[in-house]
Design a protein around this motif. Structure first.
Motif, PDB file in Angstrom:
ATOM      1  N   PHE A   1      35.383  28.022  39.625  1.00 29.67           N
ATOM      2  CA  PHE A   1      36.028  28.988  38.735  1.00 29.67           C
ATOM      3  C   PHE A   1      35.090  29.377  37.588  1.00 29.67           C
ATOM      4  CE2 PHE A   1      38.617  30.040  35.017  1.00 29.67           C
ATOM      5  CZ  PHE A   1      39.357  31.095  35.520  1.00 29.67           C
ATOM      6  N   ALA A   2      34.220  28.444  37.197  1.00 25.09           N
ATOM      7  CA  ALA A   2      33.288  28.685  36.089  1.00 25.09           C
ATOM      8  C   ALA A   2      32.365  29.875  36.348  1.00 25.09           C
ATOM      9  CB  ALA A   2      32.464  27.430  35.823  1.00 25.09           C
ATOM     10  N   ALA A   3      32.174  30.235  37.610  1.00 25.87           N
ATOM     11  CA  ALA A   3      31.331  31.393  37.923  1.00 25.87           C
ATOM     12  C   ALA A   3      31.887  32.677  37.322  1.00 25.87           C
ATOM     13  CB  ALA A   3      31.185  31.535  39.435  1.00 25.87           C
ATOM     14  N   LEU A   4      33.171  32.669  36.980  1.00 31.32           N
ATOM     15  CA  LEU A   4      33.788  33.863  36.400  1.00 31.32           C
ATOM     16  C   LEU A   4      33.528  33.997  34.905  1.00 31.32           C
ATOM     17  CD1 LEU A   4      37.250  33.820  38.192  1.00 31.32           C
ATOM     18  CD2 LEU A   4      35.324  35.329  38.653  1.00 31.32           C
ATOM     19  N   ALA A   5      33.025  32.938  34.252  1.00 27.63           N
ATOM     20  CA  ALA A   5      32.818  32.988  32.802  1.00 27.63           C
ATOM     21  C   ALA A   5      31.948  34.159  32.374  1.00 27.63           C
ATOM     22  CB  ALA A   5      32.244  31.665  32.307  1.00 27.63           C
ATOM     23  N   PRO A   6      30.787  34.410  33.030  1.00 25.67           N
ATOM     24  CA  PRO A   6      29.973  35.546  32.607  1.00 25.67           C
ATOM     25  C   PRO A   6      30.678  36.875  32.843  1.00 25.67           C
ATOM     26  CG  PRO A   6      28.761  34.139  34.177  1.00 25.67           C
ATOM     27  CD  PRO A   6      30.169  33.620  34.080  1.00 25.67           C
ATOM     28  N   VAL A   7      31.494  36.938  33.895  1.00 25.31           N
ATOM     29  CA  VAL A   7      32.206  38.180  34.214  1.00 25.31           C
ATOM     30  C   VAL A   7      33.265  38.457  33.156  1.00 25.31           C
ATOM     31  CG1 VAL A   7      33.629  39.336  35.945  1.00 25.31           C
ATOM     32  CG2 VAL A   7      31.796  37.809  36.663  1.00 25.31           C
ATOM     33  N   ALA A   8      34.016  37.422  32.769  1.00 23.08           N
ATOM     34  CA  ALA A   8      35.067  37.591  31.767  1.00 23.08           C
ATOM     35  C   ALA A   8      34.481  37.975  30.417  1.00 23.08           C
ATOM     36  CB  ALA A   8      35.877  36.304  31.643  1.00 23.08           C
ATOM     37  N   ALA A   9      33.262  37.509  30.132  1.00 23.61           N
ATOM     38  CA  ALA A   9      32.644  37.761  28.830  1.00 23.61           C
ATOM     39  C   ALA A   9      31.947  39.115  28.752  1.00 23.61           C
ATOM     40  CB  ALA A   9      31.646  36.650  28.511  1.00 23.61           C
ATOM     41  N   ASP A  10      31.602  39.705  29.890  1.00 23.07           N
ATOM     42  CA  ASP A  10      30.807  40.935  29.893  1.00 23.07           C
ATOM     43  C   ASP A  10      31.317  41.916  30.949  1.00 23.07           C
ATOM     44  OD1 ASP A  10      28.903  42.926  29.969  1.00 23.07           O
ATOM     45  OD2 ASP A  10      27.191  41.575  30.160  1.00 23.07           O
ATOM     46  N   PRO A  11      31.994  43.004  30.521  1.00 22.61           N
ATOM     47  CA  PRO A  11      32.526  43.977  31.480  1.00 22.61           C
ATOM     48  C   PRO A  11      31.466  44.557  32.414  1.00 22.61           C
ATOM     49  CG  PRO A  11      33.386  44.406  29.282  1.00 22.61           C
ATOM     50  CD  PRO A  11      32.337  43.341  29.142  1.00 22.61           C
ATOM     51  N   LEU A  12      30.215  44.648  31.958  1.00 23.31           N
ATOM     52  CA  LEU A  12      29.164  45.192  32.822  1.00 23.31           C
ATOM     53  C   LEU A  12      28.909  44.284  34.026  1.00 23.31           C
ATOM     54  CD1 LEU A  12      26.600  46.613  30.248  1.00 23.31           C
ATOM     55  CD2 LEU A  12      28.246  47.860  31.659  1.00 23.31           C
ATOM     56  N   LYS A  13      29.065  42.972  33.835  1.00 16.16           N
ATOM     57  CA  LYS A  13      28.908  42.054  34.968  1.00 16.16           C
ATOM     58  C   LYS A  13      30.044  42.242  35.966  1.00 16.16           C
ATOM     59  CE  LYS A  13      26.031  38.361  33.089  1.00 16.16           C
ATOM     60  NZ  LYS A  13      25.544  38.998  31.884  1.00 16.16           N
ATOM     61  N   ALA A  14      31.228  42.566  35.464  1.00 17.48           N
ATOM     62  CA  ALA A  14      32.359  42.857  36.360  1.00 17.48           C
ATOM     63  C   ALA A  14      32.063  44.106  37.180  1.00 17.48           C
ATOM     64  CB  ALA A  14      33.640  43.026  35.550  1.00 17.48           C
ATOM     65  N   VAL A  15      31.534  45.125  36.526  1.00 24.65           N
ATOM     66  CA  VAL A  15      31.196  46.373  37.222  1.00 24.65           C
ATOM     67  C   VAL A  15      30.163  46.107  38.310  1.00 24.65           C
ATOM     68  CG1 VAL A  15      30.132  48.648  36.941  1.00 24.65           C
ATOM     69  CG2 VAL A  15      31.811  47.845  35.267  1.00 24.65           C
ATOM     70  N   ALA A  16      29.199  45.242  38.011  1.00 27.33           N
ATOM     71  CA  ALA A  16      28.154  44.912  38.994  1.00 27.33           C
ATOM     72  C   ALA A  16      28.731  44.238  40.233  1.00 27.33           C
ATOM     73  CB  ALA A  16      27.097  44.014  38.355  1.00 27.33           C
ATOM     74  N   LEU A  17      29.878  43.572  40.070  1.00 28.55           N
ATOM     75  CA  LEU A  17      30.538  42.916  41.207  1.00 28.55           C
ATOM     76  C   LEU A  17      31.462  43.865  41.968  1.00 28.55           C
ATOM     77  CD1 LEU A  17      31.565  39.473  39.681  1.00 28.55           C
ATOM     78  CD2 LEU A  17      29.763  39.900  41.343  1.00 28.55           C
ATOM     79  N   GLY A  18      31.591  45.101  41.477  1.00 30.91           N
ATOM     80  CA  GLY A  18      32.504  46.044  42.120  1.00 30.91           C
ATOM     81  C   GLY A  18      33.914  45.967  41.564  1.00 30.91           C
ATOM     82  N   TRP A  19      34.043  45.478  40.323  1.00 34.29           N
ATOM     83  CA  TRP A  19      35.337  45.418  39.642  1.00 34.29           C
ATOM     84  C   TRP A  19      35.352  46.486  38.564  1.00 34.29           C
ATOM     85  CZ3 TRP A  19      36.392  39.616  38.121  1.00 34.29           C
ATOM     86  CH2 TRP A  19      36.129  38.785  39.217  1.00 34.29           C
ATOM     87  N   ARG A  20      36.417  47.265  38.488  1.00 35.59           N
ATOM     88  CA  ARG A  20      36.554  48.270  37.423  1.00 35.59           C
ATOM     89  C   ARG A  20      37.502  47.732  36.352  1.00 35.59           C
ATOM     90  NH1 ARG A  20      39.223  52.572  40.197  1.00 35.59           N
ATOM     91  NH2 ARG A  20      39.266  51.272  42.049  1.00 35.59           N
TER      92      ARG A  20
END
Length: 198
Positions: free
Chosen positions: A37-56
């Protein structure tokens, strides 16, 4: 039990986990651990990392949840999902299902609260003693599957998993701690976690 701050632990784990390897269905179906679950920490902290994963990233319909629309739908709990949300140690899929009860029954969850406007059900799948590799601190890792609804999202059913690390109750020491990645049988059930916002 006194919850520990999950974010520093997630960040500590997060540096060693590749965000691109996130298995969303496994995380939501409680088939992972706190370290995954910890792999999501950078995604939750930075919307650009979410976008890079294909999340809007979506506008926040609930101040306590970060919501995303997936570019590619996933299959979770046997259903297609493209709308997901995160809140603290919880990650859920949001389904267009006005009544969460049938899914809770299908997943054999214990009902924690049932009223006309609010429903919560869950089941603790993992409860194990672990030792923090860096601090040596004894912790209890818990993984809870849950289904609920929330006022901020009428007509939606939220289904997913909560990952947490707690300190043992004062005066209570873990019996036989194991490494964070070692599986151990589930123990007594904990209260059903609720998504914020009622």
């Amino acid at each position: 039990m006194r919850p520990t701050s999950l974010l520093p632990l997630l960040l500590a784990f997060g540096g060693t986990v590749q965000a691109q390897n996130i298995d969303l269905p496994a995380l939501m179906e409680c088939r992972q651990s706190v370290s995954e679950f910890a792999a999501l920490a950078p995604v939750a902290a930075d919307p650009l990392k979410a976008v890079a994963l294909g999340w809007r990233p979506l506008p926040q319909g609930n101040l306590f949840m970060n919501e995303y629309m997936l570019n590619t739908p996933i299959t979770v709990f046997g259903r297609s999902a493209e709308h997901i949300a995160m809140a603290g140690g919880t990650i859920v899929a949001l389904f267009d299902m006005p009544d969460p009860r049938p899914l809770a029954k299908e997943l054999e969850l214990e009902v924690g609260y049932d009223a006309p406007e609010k429903f919560m059900a869950g089941r603790e799948l993992v409860s194990r003693d672990v030792i923090d590799a860096k601090s040596g601190e004894a912790l209890i890792e818990s993984v809870i599957l849950s289904v609920s609804n929330v006022k901020s999202h009428p007509g939606k059913t939220l289904a997913g998993c909560t990952y947490s690390l707690d300190q043992p109750a004062e005066g209570e020491a873990p019996a036989s701690p194991v490494a964070p990645t070692t599986e151990a049988p589930a123990e007594a059930a904990k209260p059903v976690p609720a998504m914020p916002g009622g």
